[in-house]
Motif scaffolding. Structure first.
Motif, PDB file in Angstrom:
ATOM      1  N   VAL A  80      -2.275  -6.691   7.035  1.00 40.88           N
ATOM      2  CA  VAL A  80      -3.210  -6.734   5.908  1.00 40.88           C
ATOM      3  C   VAL A  80      -2.476  -6.535   4.589  1.00 40.88           C
ATOM      4  N   ALA A  81      -1.543  -5.585   4.560  1.00 43.16           N
ATOM      5  CA  ALA A  81      -0.799  -5.326   3.319  1.00 43.16           C
ATOM      6  C   ALA A  81       0.051  -6.522   2.924  1.00 43.16           C
ATOM      7  N   SER A  82       0.655  -7.178   3.896  1.00 42.15           N
ATOM      8  CA  SER A  82       1.502  -8.320   3.555  1.00 42.15           C
ATOM      9  C   SER A  82       0.682  -9.504   3.054  1.00 42.15           C
ATOM     10  N   LEU A  83      -0.551  -9.640   3.536  1.00 40.51           N
ATOM     11  CA  LEU A  83      -1.393 -10.754   3.089  1.00 40.51           C
ATOM     12  C   LEU A  83      -2.078 -10.471   1.760  1.00 40.51           C
ATOM     13  N   THR A  84      -2.573  -9.267   1.585  1.00 34.55           N
ATOM     14  CA  THR A  84      -3.348  -8.973   0.379  1.00 34.55           C
ATOM     15  C   THR A  84      -2.473  -8.577  -0.802  1.00 34.55           C
ATOM     16  N   LEU A  85      -1.365  -7.924  -0.542  1.00 33.18           N
ATOM     17  CA  LEU A  85      -0.525  -7.461  -1.643  1.00 33.18           C
ATOM     18  C   LEU A  85       0.585  -8.437  -1.991  1.00 33.18           C
ATOM     19  N   SER A  86       0.702  -9.509  -1.248  1.00 30.71           N
ATOM     20  CA  SER A  86       1.707 -10.555  -1.449  1.00 30.71           C
ATOM     21  C   SER A  86       3.109  -9.981  -1.669  1.00 30.71           C
TER      22      SER A  86
END
Length: 123
Positions: A19-25
């Motif tokens: 989730v962090a890698s997708l939302t926080l780019s």
């Protein structure tokens, strides 16, 4: 093959990393470093918990995390990442299904009083 506390931490940790890698780019190297550090800590927890085969499985996934940031061509990347991933999964499943010997519980070799091997040179 029941789930324990560390398995729960792994599932939650992987979900949070995804989730962090997708939302926080994040940059690719930051995601790989976070993934590698996380599975390295899981490997250490399993090793101290007396499950060396699972520790090796998580350690193989550290190799998969490193493959994410090394600049390979497509075929080399697929073989490296897939190889480490499959090896890690195989070690994890093999350990859970008791397919590997219990190396922590090994007995000393017959004829040896302390379990250490000698090469015949005492000096």
């Amino acid at each position: 093959m029941a789930l324990d506390r560390i398995d729960g931490v792994a599932l939650v940790g992987f979900a949070l990393l995804a989730v962090a890698s997708l939302t926080l780019s994040f940059e690719q190297i930051a995601v790989a470093a976070a993934f590698g550090g996380f599975v390295l800590s899981l490997s250490v927890w399993r090793l101290y918990g007396g499950r060396p085969w699972e520790a090796l499985g998580w350690l193989a996934w550290v190799g998969a995390a490193v493959a994410l940031v090394v600049d390979f061509d497509l075929l080399t990347f697929l073989v490296t990442f897939g190889g480490f991933g499959l090896m890690g999964a195989g070690l994890l499943l093999g350990s859970r299904l008791d397919l590997f010997p219990a190396i922590w519980d090994a007995e000393p070799a017959a004829g040896s009083d302390d379990g250490t091997a000698t090469d015949g040179d005492d000096g």
